[in-house]
Scaffold this motif. Structure first.
Motif, PDB file in Angstrom:
ATOM      1  N   GLY A  63     -17.610  18.681  13.721  1.00 53.02           N
ATOM      2  CA  GLY A  63     -16.196  18.623  13.369  1.00 53.02           C
ATOM      3  C   GLY A  63     -15.657  17.207  13.308  1.00 53.02           C
ATOM      4  O   GLY A  63     -14.948  16.841  12.355  1.00 53.02           O
ATOM      5  N   ILE A  64     -15.978  16.374  14.287  1.00 51.86           N
ATOM      6  CA  ILE A  64     -15.426  15.026  14.311  1.00 51.86           C
ATOM      7  C   ILE A  64     -16.039  14.159  13.222  1.00 51.86           C
ATOM      8  O   ILE A  64     -15.376  13.272  12.673  1.00 51.86           O
ATOM      9  N   LEU A  67     -14.229  15.052   9.967  1.00 52.70           N
ATOM     10  CA  LEU A  67     -12.872  14.529  10.016  1.00 52.70           C
ATOM     11  C   LEU A  67     -12.853  13.007   9.898  1.00 52.70           C
ATOM     12  O   LEU A  67     -11.995  12.431   9.199  1.00 52.70           O
ATOM     13  N   PHE A  70     -13.400  11.930   6.362  1.00 51.57           N
ATOM     14  CA  PHE A  70     -12.176  12.093   5.571  1.00 51.57           C
ATOM     15  C   PHE A  70     -11.202  10.950   5.843  1.00 51.57           C
ATOM     16  O   PHE A  70     -10.567  10.423   4.911  1.00 51.57           O
ATOM     17  N   LEU A  71     -11.069  10.526   7.088  1.00 51.81           N
ATOM     18  CA  LEU A  71     -10.147   9.444   7.420  1.00 51.81           C
ATOM     19  C   LEU A  71     -10.570   8.123   6.786  1.00 51.81           C
ATOM     20  O   LEU A  71      -9.728   7.333   6.342  1.00 51.81           O
ATOM     21  N   THR A  94      -5.235   7.047  14.542  1.00 55.67           N
ATOM     22  CA  THR A  94      -6.112   8.193  14.289  1.00 55.67           C
ATOM     23  C   THR A  94      -7.564   7.756  14.127  1.00 55.67           C
ATOM     24  O   THR A  94      -8.480   8.396  14.680  1.00 55.67           O
ATOM     25  N   GLY A  98     -10.627   8.778  16.538  1.00 60.37           N
ATOM     26  CA  GLY A  98     -11.817   9.440  16.013  1.00 60.37           C
ATOM     27  C   GLY A  98     -13.090   8.703  16.373  1.00 60.37           C
ATOM     28  O   GLY A  98     -14.102   9.327  16.739  1.00 60.37           O
ATOM     29  N   LEU A 139     -10.901  14.366  20.590  1.00 60.23           N
ATOM     30  CA  LEU A 139     -10.960  15.121  19.336  1.00 60.23           C
ATOM     31  C   LEU A 139      -9.649  15.847  19.063  1.00 60.23           C
ATOM     32  O   LEU A 139      -9.158  15.875  17.920  1.00 60.23           O
ATOM     33  N   THR A 142      -7.191  13.310  17.918  1.00 65.53           N
ATOM     34  CA  THR A 142      -7.487  12.884  16.544  1.00 65.53           C
ATOM     35  C   THR A 142      -7.004  13.911  15.532  1.00 65.53           C
ATOM     36  O   THR A 142      -6.426  13.563  14.489  1.00 65.53           O
ATOM     37  N   ILE A 143      -7.225  15.184  15.830  1.00 64.32           N
ATOM     38  CA  ILE A 143      -6.755  16.232  14.918  1.00 64.32           C
ATOM     39  C   ILE A 143      -5.233  16.233  14.836  1.00 64.32           C
ATOM     40  O   ILE A 143      -4.638  16.387  13.760  1.00 64.32           O
ATOM     41  N   THR A 146      -4.112  13.250  12.733  1.00 61.82           N
ATOM     42  CA  THR A 146      -4.422  13.502  11.317  1.00 61.82           C
ATOM     43  C   THR A 146      -3.434  14.487  10.706  1.00 61.82           C
ATOM     44  O   THR A 146      -2.955  14.308   9.574  1.00 61.82           O
TER      45      THR A 146
END
Length: 225
Positions: A63-64, A67, A70-71, A94, A98, A139, A142-143, A146
């Protein structure tokens, strides 16, 4: 003269039993509990806990990593340059969160690799579990950041902050509060079970003492008539 195919007699009550009948051993049945727990060797327990940590780390790392990728791609888009100062600060926070989450979630693998063969697997398992908790907190943050960055570009500031706050409360309840409540409930249930067993043992001891007294009454001297 007994015939060869005569049924053997039961040693307890003298009655004949059919050939092939399985006679249970009272001593063996008495020594075996209704639900005898499987005994786990300490080394097997440490290996099982380490395998569980590896499985949990794989799920969180996937998951991280998605993500974080994407960042990183967001900074190279044309719309990123039109964002305000607040959005740029949120983006920097963010990305840093992450990266810290990735470091915490990969730390157990690095510990195991550098300390492999040093007979420190117990310590590695404990420290890896703490890194997992730290990585999950990072995490979740971070979510949340985001989500704030994305919603802030399409919604009003107040509505975006309310939605992000609701999501963070949900994460805290599902990831941390619920396991804590279940752990406390299990500990309370174990304490109640121990208290019930102690009371049962005390009652059994009192009843046994009462039967002993009734079986051996005290002698009283009678006066001559």
């Amino acid at each position: 003269m007994k015939s060869l195919d005569s049924a053997p007699s039961d040693s307890e009550n003298g009655r004949a039993r059919a050939p092939g009948t399985i006679v249970s051993d009272p001593g063996r049945e008495k020594g075996r509990g209704p639900e005898e727990p499987s005994r786990e060797d300490p080394r097997e327990r440490v290996n099982r806990r380490w395998n569980e940590i590896l499985q949990e780390t794989r799920v969180a790392q996937t998951g991280i990593q998605i993500l974080f990728g994407f960042l990183l791609s967001v900074a190279f888009t044309q719309r990123f340059e039109r964002l305000g100062d607040f959005d740029h600060r949120v983006y920097v926070v963010t990305v840093v969160l992450g990266a810290a989450a990735i470091g915490a979630l990969i730390a157990p693998v690095a510990l195991h690799r550098f300390l492999s063969g040093s007979q420190m697997k117990d310590e590695v398992v404990v420290i890896a579990g703490r890194f997992m908790v730290c990585g999950m907190v990072l995490l979740a943050l971070t979510i949340g950041c985001t989500l704030l960055l994305l919603l802030h570009t399409v919604l009003t500031d107040t509505l975006a902050e309310l939605l992000v706050g609701a999501v963070m409360v949900w994460f805290g309840a599902a990831w941390f509060l619920l396991p804590l409540v279940l752990k406390l409930r299990s500990a309370r249930r174990a304490d109640d079970g121990e208290g019930d067993s102690d009371r049962g043992a005390k009652q059994a001891g009192d009843s046994g003492e009462g039967r002993t007294r009734s079986a051996h009454p005290t002698s009283r001297s009678k006066a001559p008539s």
